[in-house]
Design a protein around this motif. Structure first.
Motif, PDB file in Angstrom:
ATOM      1  N   ILE A  94       0.837  -1.201   0.000  1.00  0.00           N
ATOM      2  CA  ILE A  94       0.000   0.000   0.000  1.00  0.00           C
ATOM      3  C   ILE A  94       0.874   1.254   0.000  1.00  0.00           C
ATOM      4  O   ILE A  94       0.585   2.223  -0.705  1.00  0.00           O
ATOM      5  CB  ILE A  94      -0.957  -0.012   1.210  1.00  0.00           C
ATOM      6  N   ARG A  95       1.959   1.223   0.752  1.00  0.00           N
ATOM      7  CA  ARG A  95       2.879   2.357   0.763  1.00  0.00           C
ATOM      8  C   ARG A  95       3.465   2.587  -0.631  1.00  0.00           C
ATOM      9  O   ARG A  95       3.588   3.731  -1.100  1.00  0.00           O
ATOM     10  CB  ARG A  95       4.006   2.117   1.774  1.00  0.00           C
ATOM     11  N   GLN A  96       3.804   1.498  -1.308  1.00  0.00           N
ATOM     12  CA  GLN A  96       4.360   1.593  -2.658  1.00  0.00           C
ATOM     13  C   GLN A  96       3.349   2.191  -3.634  1.00  0.00           C
ATOM     14  O   GLN A  96       3.705   3.010  -4.495  1.00  0.00           O
ATOM     15  CB  GLN A  96       4.785   0.198  -3.123  1.00  0.00           C
ATOM     16  N   GLY A 105      -1.861   9.925   1.590  1.00  0.00           N
ATOM     17  CA  GLY A 105      -2.494   8.858   2.353  1.00  0.00           C
ATOM     18  C   GLY A 105      -3.730   9.307   3.102  1.00  0.00           C
ATOM     19  O   GLY A 105      -4.624   8.499   3.387  1.00  0.00           O
ATOM     20  N   ARG A 106      -3.820  10.594   3.421  1.00  0.00           N
ATOM     21  CA  ARG A 106      -4.976  11.110   4.151  1.00  0.00           C
ATOM     22  C   ARG A 106      -6.250  11.086   3.312  1.00  0.00           C
ATOM     23  O   ARG A 106      -7.350  11.249   3.849  1.00  0.00           O
ATOM     24  CB  ARG A 106      -4.702  12.532   4.638  1.00  0.00           C
ATOM     25  N   LEU A 107      -6.126  10.882   2.002  1.00  0.00           N
ATOM     26  CA  LEU A 107      -7.295  10.813   1.128  1.00  0.00           C
ATOM     27  C   LEU A 107      -7.751   9.377   0.894  1.00  0.00           C
ATOM     28  O   LEU A 107      -8.742   9.149   0.203  1.00  0.00           O
ATOM     29  CB  LEU A 107      -6.993  11.480  -0.217  1.00  0.00           C
ATOM     30  N   LEU A 108      -7.033   8.414   1.468  1.00  0.00           N
ATOM     31  CA  LEU A 108      -7.368   7.002   1.279  1.00  0.00           C
ATOM     32  C   LEU A 108      -7.962   6.417   2.556  1.00  0.00           C
ATOM     33  O   LEU A 108      -7.450   6.636   3.651  1.00  0.00           O
ATOM     34  CB  LEU A 108      -6.112   6.213   0.894  1.00  0.00           C
ATOM     35  N   THR A 109      -9.059   5.678   2.398  1.00  0.00           N
ATOM     36  CA  THR A 109      -9.665   4.941   3.505  1.00  0.00           C
ATOM     37  C   THR A 109      -9.718   3.470   3.148  1.00  0.00           C
ATOM     38  O   THR A 109     -10.151   3.111   2.045  1.00  0.00           O
ATOM     39  CB  THR A 109     -11.095   5.442   3.797  1.00  0.00           C
ATOM     40  N   ILE A 125      -4.663  -5.068  14.826  1.00  0.00           N
ATOM     41  CA  ILE A 125      -4.372  -3.786  15.464  1.00  0.00           C
ATOM     42  C   ILE A 125      -3.008  -3.268  15.020  1.00  0.00           C
ATOM     43  O   ILE A 125      -2.843  -2.078  14.720  1.00  0.00           O
ATOM     44  CB  ILE A 125      -4.433  -3.926  16.999  1.00  0.00           C
ATOM     45  N   ARG A 126      -2.021  -4.166  14.951  1.00  0.00           N
ATOM     46  CA  ARG A 126      -0.668  -3.748  14.538  1.00  0.00           C
ATOM     47  C   ARG A 126      -0.682  -3.194  13.113  1.00  0.00           C
ATOM     48  O   ARG A 126      -0.114  -2.121  12.848  1.00  0.00           O
ATOM     49  CB  ARG A 126       0.290  -4.940  14.625  1.00  0.00           C
ATOM     50  N   ILE A 127      -1.335  -3.905  12.201  1.00  0.00           N
ATOM     51  CA  ILE A 127      -1.372  -3.462  10.805  1.00  0.00           C
ATOM     52  C   ILE A 127      -2.148  -2.158  10.657  1.00  0.00           C
ATOM     53  O   ILE A 127      -1.724  -1.241   9.946  1.00  0.00           O
ATOM     54  CB  ILE A 127      -1.992  -4.558   9.915  1.00  0.00           C
ATOM     55  N   LEU A 128      -3.274  -2.056  11.349  1.00  0.00           N
ATOM     56  CA  LEU A 128      -4.080  -0.834  11.246  1.00  0.00           C
ATOM     57  C   LEU A 128      -3.329   0.372  11.793  1.00  0.00           C
ATOM     58  O   LEU A 128      -3.457   1.480  11.265  1.00  0.00           O
ATOM     59  CB  LEU A 128      -5.410  -1.016  11.970  1.00  0.00           C
ATOM     60  N   LYS A 129      -2.541   0.168  12.826  1.00  0.00           N
ATOM     61  CA  LYS A 129      -1.736   1.267  13.369  1.00  0.00           C
ATOM     62  C   LYS A 129      -0.662   1.700  12.369  1.00  0.00           C
ATOM     63  O   LYS A 129      -0.367   2.894  12.239  1.00  0.00           O
ATOM     64  CB  LYS A 129      -1.112   0.862  14.698  1.00  0.00           C
ATOM     65  N   GLU A 130      -0.102   0.745  11.645  1.00  0.00           N
ATOM     66  CA  GLU A 130       0.901   1.076  10.630  1.00  0.00           C
ATOM     67  C   GLU A 130       0.267   1.857   9.485  1.00  0.00           C
ATOM     68  O   GLU A 130       0.852   2.824   8.977  1.00  0.00           O
ATOM     69  CB  GLU A 130       1.556  -0.203  10.101  1.00  0.00           C
ATOM     70  N   LEU A 131      -0.931   1.444   9.087  1.00  0.00           N
ATOM     71  CA  LEU A 131      -1.631   2.169   8.021  1.00  0.00           C
ATOM     72  C   LEU A 131      -2.053   3.560   8.489  1.00  0.00           C
ATOM     73  O   LEU A 131      -1.934   4.541   7.744  1.00  0.00           O
ATOM     74  CB  LEU A 131      -2.868   1.375   7.581  1.00  0.00           C
ATOM     75  N   SER A 132      -2.522   3.646   9.721  1.00  0.00           N
ATOM     76  CA  SER A 132      -2.947   4.931  10.276  1.00  0.00           C
ATOM     77  C   SER A 132      -1.779   5.899  10.362  1.00  0.00           C
ATOM     78  O   SER A 132      -1.953   7.109  10.162  1.00  0.00           O
ATOM     79  CB  SER A 132      -3.569   4.713  11.659  1.00  0.00           C
ATOM     80  N   LEU A 158      -9.541   3.652  14.463  1.00  0.00           N
ATOM     81  CA  LEU A 158     -10.620   3.781  13.489  1.00  0.00           C
ATOM     82  C   LEU A 158     -10.951   5.239  13.182  1.00  0.00           C
ATOM     83  O   LEU A 158     -10.739   6.127  14.007  1.00  0.00           O
ATOM     84  CB  LEU A 158     -11.878   3.085  14.006  1.00  0.00           C
ATOM     85  N   ALA A 159     -11.499   5.449  11.995  1.00  0.00           N
ATOM     86  CA  ALA A 159     -11.959   6.780  11.601  1.00  0.00           C
ATOM     87  C   ALA A 159     -13.440   6.783  11.271  1.00  0.00           C
ATOM     88  O   ALA A 159     -14.077   7.834  11.302  1.00  0.00           O
ATOM     89  CB  ALA A 159     -11.165   7.271  10.385  1.00  0.00           C
ATOM     90  N   GLU A 160     -14.004   5.580  10.979  1.00  0.00           N
ATOM     91  CA  GLU A 160     -15.344   5.565  10.402  1.00  0.00           C
ATOM     92  C   GLU A 160     -16.059   4.240  10.654  1.00  0.00           C
ATOM     93  O   GLU A 160     -15.441   3.177  10.679  1.00  0.00           O
ATOM     94  CB  GLU A 160     -15.179   5.804   8.902  1.00  0.00           C
ATOM     95  N   LEU A 161     -17.381   4.330  10.829  1.00  0.00           N
ATOM     96  CA  LEU A 161     -18.250   3.166  10.860  1.00  0.00           C
ATOM     97  C   LEU A 161     -19.245   3.287   9.713  1.00  0.00           C
ATOM     98  O   LEU A 161     -19.848   4.337   9.523  1.00  0.00           O
ATOM     99  CB  LEU A 161     -19.023   3.068  12.181  1.00  0.00           C
ATOM    100  N   LYS A 162     -19.410   2.206   8.949  1.00  0.00           N
ATOM    101  CA  LYS A 162     -20.385   2.206   7.855  1.00  0.00           C
ATOM    102  C   LYS A 162     -21.618   1.424   8.281  1.00  0.00           C
ATOM    103  O   LYS A 162     -21.519   0.260   8.680  1.00  0.00           O
ATOM    104  CB  LYS A 162     -19.775   1.585   6.589  1.00  0.00           C
TER     105      LYS A 162
END
Length: 241
Positions: A94-96, A105-109, A125-132, A158-162
């Motif tokens: 994803i970084r690539q 990255g702030r425009l991607l969810t 949790i570890r992966i989500l923290k890296e993405l965040s 988290l940023a959002e609930l759908k």
């Protein structure tokens, strides 16, 4: 394969706020095939990894052009399946993609389901923290339809609930659906999370969601999933709720 885009609207301003990238299979001479039919096959064969990367890169690249047309910083949501999320090199990939396309990255969810969360909570949790940490927003898709646990909501960035379409369908006439949607929105607000309602198809659904404080809506009432060229026309017309 094609990437379609379904716009999301800010419920207060009535204007487009972002879009979700959705994969479609355009079989030659036949109707377009929905993901529910080909995604299981792609997961069984392992093709989902290549397809998933392609969708994310294509959508990130297109968003740059969409934002030039709109003059806004519209956001992009991309779904990850359980198998995609299990990739060991998910974060570097994803970084690539962000580096290659130049997208902030702030425009991607990234949208994940509750089933992904419970499969391996510590790894998740570890992966989500890296993405965040890269500025990427994290959304729980179809919230309330899986194995909901309030404990993970406070642990994950988290940023959002759908809000799932199954709860929106019976608004505002069904008291139980109204109670569930009210509860989800109140929960999200207290946790400083954004809420997005899926499958909004009527004015009465929109009015109820607006009154209860939902942030964004997505559904046929505003716009169906459309091709990249149709999104460009949509942006030029500046359609509002």
């Amino acid at each position: 394969f094609m990437v379609y885009y379904q716009p999301k609207a800010d419920i207060r301003s009535g204007r487009i706020s972002g879009m979700e990238a959705l994969m479609r299979w355009n079989r030659k001479g036949l109707e377009i095939v929905s993901p529910s039919e080909f995604i299981p096959l792609a997961e069984d064969t392992g093709a989902i990894y290549t397809l998933g990367e392609w969708v994310m890169e294509e959508a990130c690249k297109k968003l740059m052009g969409f934002n030039r047309i709109s003059g806004q910083d519209l956001s992009l949501s991309v779904n990850l399946s359980v198998k995609q999320f299990s990739q060991e090199d998910l974060v570097p990939k994803i970084r690539q993609i962000l580096e290659k396309t130049g997208l902030d990255g702030r425009l991607l969810t990234i949208e994940i389901t509750e089933n992904i969360v419970i499969s391996d909570i510590d790894r998740t949790i570890r992966i989500l923290k890296e993405l965040s940490a890269m500025g990427i927003g994290i959304s729980i898709d179809d919230f309330g339809t899986g194995y909901s646990s309030l404990s993970y909501l406070k642990k994950m960035p988290l940023a959002e609930l759908k809000i799932d379409k199954s709860f929106v369908d019976d608004l505002p006439q069904d008291p139980e659906s109204c109670a569930i949607v009210n509860t989800v929105i109140a929960l999200a607000r207290n946790l400083s999370l954004k809420t997005v309602a899926e499958g909004v198809e009527t004015r009465s659904q929109l009015d109820f969601l607006k009154e209860t404080g939902c942030d964004e809506i997505q559904g046929y009432y505003y716009c169906r999933p459309v091709s990249a060229s149709e999104i460009e026309s949509f942006l030029l017309e500046e359609k509002s709720l």
